[in-house]
Design a protein around this motif. Structure first.
Motif, short mmCIF file in Angstrom:
data_model
loop_
_atom_site.label_atom_id
_atom_site.label_comp_id
_atom_site.label_asym_id
_atom_site.label_seq_id
_atom_site.Cartn_x
_atom_site.Cartn_y
_atom_site.Cartn_z
N PHE A 1 0.80 -1.23 0.00
CA PHE A 1 0.00 0.00 0.00
C PHE A 1 0.84 1.28 0.00
N VAL A 2 2.06 1.22 0.52
CA VAL A 2 2.84 2.43 0.79
C VAL A 2 3.06 3.26 -0.46
N GLY A 3 2.75 4.56 -0.34
CA GLY A 3 2.92 5.49 -1.44
C GLY A 3 1.68 6.34 -1.64
N GLU A 4 1.69 7.11 -2.72
CA GLU A 4 0.58 8.01 -3.02
C GLU A 4 -0.28 7.43 -4.13
N TRP A 5 -1.59 7.55 -3.98
CA TRP A 5 -2.57 7.01 -4.91
C TRP A 5 -3.55 8.10 -5.33
N VAL A 6 -4.03 8.03 -6.55
CA VAL A 6 -5.13 8.87 -7.03
C VAL A 6 -6.35 7.97 -7.07
N MET A 7 -7.47 8.47 -6.54
CA MET A 7 -8.67 7.65 -6.42
C MET A 7 -9.77 8.16 -7.33
N GLU A 8 -10.61 7.23 -7.76
CA GLU A 8 -11.79 7.57 -8.54
C GLU A 8 -12.96 6.75 -8.01
N ALA A 9 -14.04 7.45 -7.63
CA ALA A 9 -15.26 6.78 -7.18
C ALA A 9 -16.27 6.85 -8.31
N PRO B 1 -10.16 18.22 -9.99
CA PRO B 1 -9.54 18.09 -8.67
C PRO B 1 -9.25 16.62 -8.38
N GLN B 2 -8.09 16.35 -7.85
CA GLN B 2 -7.70 14.97 -7.61
C GLN B 2 -8.02 14.53 -6.18
N VAL B 3 -8.63 13.37 -6.09
CA VAL B 3 -8.79 12.72 -4.80
C VAL B 3 -7.52 11.93 -4.59
N ARG B 4 -6.79 12.27 -3.53
CA ARG B 4 -5.50 11.63 -3.29
C ARG B 4 -5.53 10.91 -1.95
N SER B 5 -4.85 9.79 -1.94
CA SER B 5 -4.73 9.01 -0.73
C SER B 5 -3.28 8.59 -0.58
N ARG B 6 -2.74 8.79 0.61
CA ARG B 6 -1.34 8.45 0.86
C ARG B 6 -1.26 7.46 2.01
N PHE B 7 -0.54 6.37 1.76
CA PHE B 7 -0.28 5.36 2.79
C PHE B 7 1.17 5.52 3.23
N GLU B 8 1.39 5.52 4.55
CA GLU B 8 2.75 5.64 5.07
C GLU B 8 2.85 4.95 6.42
N TRP B 9 4.06 4.52 6.74
CA TRP B 9 4.31 3.88 8.03
C TRP B 9 4.41 4.93 9.13
N HIS C 1 -24.79 -2.98 -3.93
CA HIS C 1 -23.67 -2.15 -4.39
C HIS C 1 -23.88 -0.71 -3.94
N ASP C 2 -22.85 -0.11 -3.36
CA ASP C 2 -22.91 1.29 -2.97
C ASP C 2 -22.17 2.14 -4.01
N PHE C 3 -20.86 1.91 -4.18
CA PHE C 3 -20.11 2.61 -5.22
C PHE C 3 -18.81 1.89 -5.50
N ALA C 4 -18.33 2.06 -6.72
CA ALA C 4 -17.04 1.49 -7.12
C ALA C 4 -15.94 2.46 -6.73
N LEU C 5 -14.78 1.94 -6.40
CA LEU C 5 -13.66 2.76 -5.99
C LEU C 5 -12.38 2.18 -6.58
N THR C 6 -11.64 3.02 -7.31
CA THR C 6 -10.39 2.59 -7.93
C THR C 6 -9.25 3.46 -7.41
N TYR C 7 -8.18 2.79 -7.01
CA TYR C 7 -6.95 3.47 -6.61
C TYR C 7 -5.93 3.24 -7.73
N ARG C 8 -5.25 4.31 -8.15
CA ARG C 8 -4.15 4.20 -9.13
C ARG C 8 -2.93 4.84 -8.52
N ARG C 9 -1.83 4.10 -8.50
CA ARG C 9 -0.60 4.63 -7.91
C ARG C 9 -0.18 5.89 -8.65
N ALA C 10 0.10 6.96 -7.92
CA ALA C 10 0.51 8.23 -8.51
C ALA C 10 1.99 8.18 -8.90
N GLY C 11 2.33 8.94 -9.93
CA GLY C 11 3.73 9.06 -10.34
C GLY C 11 4.18 7.88 -11.08
#
Length: 159
Positions: A15-23, A40-48, A149-159
């Motif tokens: 998971f570690v790193g930055e992701w761009v999300m799309e719902a 506008p980008q929905v961003r999610s960052r995973f870090e220790w 089903h509520d909604f689909a969610l996709t994470y794409r690793r940024a960079g």
């Protein structure tokens, strides 16, 4: 640290790193977030955190109707089982049972915790072979009826 805990923590590295999300909501267009930057980008960052004992996820959503969130993933020291502690900008706090096995990530909330259990929730996401995309969906269960089903969610690793 027990072997179960150490192994479970090591698996979270994916998971570690930055992701761009799309719902994507039923009957709706996807959220205006893309790596191309045409909205506008929905961003999610995973870090220790705390010497790699916990995995943090910070999600920022530049849409006023949607909450920003912080999650903390912990690992049971005896069993290696995951728990995701969820907090958001509305003041919501929830606990999700979490699994990660064979490239499939699940989150499940089926019992009351810090907030009333008005509905049950679950998420299932599958990692692409290269580990750079997580394709998933949230489901909800209202009043003990079946899952829907509520909604689909996709994470794409940024960079």
């Amino acid at each position: 640290m027990t072997g179960n805990r150490a192994d479970a923590l090591a698996r979270l590295d994916v998971f570690v790193g930055e992701w761009v999300m799309e719902a994507r909501f039923p009957g709706d267009q996807p959220t205006p977030s893309s790596a191309a930057g045409d909205g506008p980008q929905v961003r999610s960052r995973f870090e220790w955190a705390l010497d790699r004992q916990f995995l943090l996820q910070r999600t920022e959503i530049p849409v006023p109707e949607a909450p920003d969130s912080l999650t903390i993933v912990s690992v049971d020291p005896q069993t290696g089982a995951y728990t995701q502690h969820y907090y958001d900008s509305r003041g919501v706090a929830r606990l999700y049972a979490m699994t990660l096995a064979s490239g499939v990530w699940t989150l499940t909330r089926e019992s009351p915790d810090f907030t009333p259990l008005d509905f049950r929730q679950r998420f299932t996401g599958t990692f692409s072979e290269d580990g750079n995309t997580i394709s998933g969906a949230w489901e909800k269960c209202l009043n003990g009826s079946g899952w829907e089903h509520d909604f689909a969610l996709t994470y794409r690793r940024a960079g």
